[in-house]
Design an enzyme around this catalytic site. Structure first.
Site, PDB file in Angstrom:
ATOM      1  N   ARG A 172     -36.924  -2.671  16.573  1.00  0.00           N
ATOM      2  CA  ARG A 172     -36.271  -1.964  15.219  1.00  0.00           C
ATOM      3  C   ARG A 172     -35.676  -1.611  15.338  1.00  0.00           C
ATOM      4  O   ARG A 172     -34.401  -0.607  14.705  1.00  0.00           O
ATOM      5  CB  ARG A 172     -37.731  -1.096  14.723  1.00  0.00           C
ATOM      6  CG  ARG A 172     -37.589  -0.563  13.513  1.00  0.00           C
ATOM      7  CD  ARG A 172     -38.856   0.362  12.467  1.00  0.00           C
ATOM      8  NE  ARG A 172     -39.117   1.262  13.671  1.00  0.00           N
ATOM      9  CZ  ARG A 172     -39.747   2.067  15.202  1.00  0.00           C
ATOM     10  NH1 ARG A 172     -40.502   0.743  14.668  1.00  0.00           N
ATOM     11  NH2 ARG A 172     -39.842   3.422  15.570  1.00  0.00           N
ATOM     12  N   TYR A 232     -23.263  -1.044 -10.639  1.00  0.00           N
ATOM     13  CA  TYR A 232     -24.707  -2.008 -10.690  1.00  0.00           C
ATOM     14  C   TYR A 232     -26.017  -1.931 -10.890  1.00  0.00           C
ATOM     15  O   TYR A 232     -25.999  -0.646 -10.848  1.00  0.00           O
ATOM     16  CB  TYR A 232     -24.467  -2.462  -8.870  1.00  0.00           C
ATOM     17  CG  TYR A 232     -25.523  -3.452  -8.975  1.00  0.00           C
ATOM     18  CD1 TYR A 232     -25.907  -4.723  -9.633  1.00  0.00           C
ATOM     19  CD2 TYR A 232     -26.071  -3.020  -7.278  1.00  0.00           C
ATOM     20  CE1 TYR A 232     -26.489  -5.638  -9.363  1.00  0.00           C
ATOM     21  CE2 TYR A 232     -27.416  -3.971  -6.922  1.00  0.00           C
ATOM     22  CZ  TYR A 232     -27.555  -5.004  -7.796  1.00  0.00           C
ATOM     23  OH  TYR A 232     -28.326  -5.919  -8.201  1.00  0.00           O
ATOM     24  N   LYS A 262     -22.967 -10.549   0.418  1.00  0.00           N
ATOM     25  CA  LYS A 262     -21.861 -10.930  -0.526  1.00  0.00           C
ATOM     26  C   LYS A 262     -20.930 -11.668  -0.108  1.00  0.00           C
ATOM     27  O   LYS A 262     -20.570 -12.575   0.831  1.00  0.00           O
ATOM     28  CB  LYS A 262     -21.425 -10.088  -1.237  1.00  0.00           C
ATOM     29  CG  LYS A 262     -22.668  -8.952  -2.333  1.00  0.00           C
ATOM     30  CD  LYS A 262     -23.580 -10.614  -3.414  1.00  0.00           C
ATOM     31  CE  LYS A 262     -24.424  -9.857  -4.335  1.00  0.00           C
ATOM     32  NZ  LYS A 262     -25.350  -8.800  -3.540  1.00  0.00           N
TER      33      LYS A 262
END
Length: 385
Positions: free
Chosen positions: A55, A108, A205
């Protein structure tokens, strides 16, 4: 080639070589997937290479973070499980309850939902403003404003904001400027070089580029911001897993060549749409009559692969166009090698319906992929009827 030399090289060279040196034991030129949760220590507190728990750090993730930092020309990069996880970590790492944020008035939908429905409950206020209007931004700033959040180009109306001018406005107010660079990518736009303090990405993306991984990234310009974001990345834990980091890094290596093809195809598609009788308006910053064209030409190397357009016949016709397309896939998301089409009002931006961020009902958004452009144009011609 030393790492320092790599970081000073051209974009394509950095995309391929920055962030990782061939493995000393095997000579492997691509970072392996370190599928491990923990690491053997050299005695109590004696870490090997700074790794103790995945982590906190993982070598595959480190390679991705180092590469994207080199491409954005920032001090440090951080990889997350999603773009919204990256945004949330930036907000909670840099702000406190009672602070205020200026948002784009065409942000967005997921970003608006995060600030308006989640962060607001944490005590964070926000004001949407037209970021293309510097006076409107100044009017939205309050004494408690600590952050100005920018998208350029915006999603889905492809609005353009002047990053350098907004950095001056934000810094005069004692606020940091955060730029969502997802649409432009570091290949087309360098916000940190224009004065931004933080860059965020949905690496799902264009950075990943193949619609096969979800992720996010943050790049910061100085060590103070790096310390704050890094602490909260570890404390909040929404990190990219090693396989996701590996997939994203693989995509990043071909970003330059893909973006050139996305831009080439988008320009041809825009030319077609502008001449079609069923289309009433086209949104693309590469058009000379786009209100942000001059700014986009100054701060971007090209104008990207995202295009939006309005159709005659209102929402029923917009929905029909989306459903008739065949080469363009009806789906949310963007930035992959395949072309996508969607109705923002019913899909990606449904969460802002009824607010000042609501998008036109007759709007269609397309993510222009890298297929044969003649096939894309023929498909749109068919879909438009």
């Amino acid at each position: 080639m030393t790492q320092e030399h790599r970081n000073k090289s051209g974009f394509e060279t950095r995309a391929i070589h920055a962030g990782y040196e061939p493995d000393e034991a095997t000579g492997a030129v691509i970072p392996p997937i370190y599928a491990t949760s923990t690491y053997k220590q050299d005695g109590v507190g004696g870490l090997r290479g700074g790794y103790e728990y995945s982590r906190s750090a993982n070598p595959t993730r480190t390679a991705l973070e180092s590469t994207i930092a080199a491409l954005e020309e920032g001090e440090r990069g951080f990889a997350f499980a999603s773009g919204l996880a990256a945004e949330d970590t930036v907000v909670r790492g840099l702000l406190n309850p009672g602070d205020h944020v200026v948002l784009p008035n065409d942000a967005y939908g997921g970003t608006h939902r995060l600030f308006d429905k989640v962060e607001q409950r944490w005590g964070l206020a926000n004001t949407p403003a037209a970021l293309s209007d510097l006076d409107a931004v100044r009017a939205a700033i309050r004494p408690e404003t600590k952050m100005v959040w920018v998208e350029t180009p915006t999603n889905p109306l492809l609005g353009i904001a002047d990053i350098e001018a907004l950095a001056d406005v934000a810094h005069e107010a004692g606020a940091v400027l955060v730029v969502d660079n997802t649409f432009a990518t570091p290949y087309l736009q360098q916000p940190l070089a224009l004065g931004a303090d933080v860059v965020v990405h949905s690496t799902t993306k264009y950075v990943g580029g193949h619609s096969d991984v979800v992720g996010g990234a943050v790049v910061v310009r100085d060590l103070d911001l790096a310390e704050k974001v890094g602490y909260h990345q570890n404390a909040m834990g929404a990190v990219a897993g090693p396989f996701d980091a590996w997939l994203t890094l693989r995509g990043l290596k071909t970003l330059a060549v893909r973006m050139e093809r996305h831009c080439d195809n988008a320009e041809r598609v825009v030319e077609f749409l502008r001449g079609h009788s069923a289309v009433s308006q086209v949104f693309y910053p590469g058009l000379a009559d786009h209100p942000g064209h001059e700014i986009a030409a100054r701060q971007m190397s090209r104008f990207g692969g995202m295009v939006s357009f309005r159709v005659n016949g209102g929402e029923p016709q917009a929905l029909a166009v989306c459903e008739r397309a065949e080469v363009f896939t009806l789906a949310e998301s963007l930035g992959g090698i395949e072309s996508l089409i969607e109705h923002p009002g019913r899909m990606t931006h449904a969460s802002v319906a009824g607010t000042e961020l609501e998008v036109p009902a007759d709007l269609v958004r397309i993510s222009v992929g890298i297929e044969t452009v003649e096939d894309l144009i023929a498909d749109l011609d068919h879909a438009l009827g």
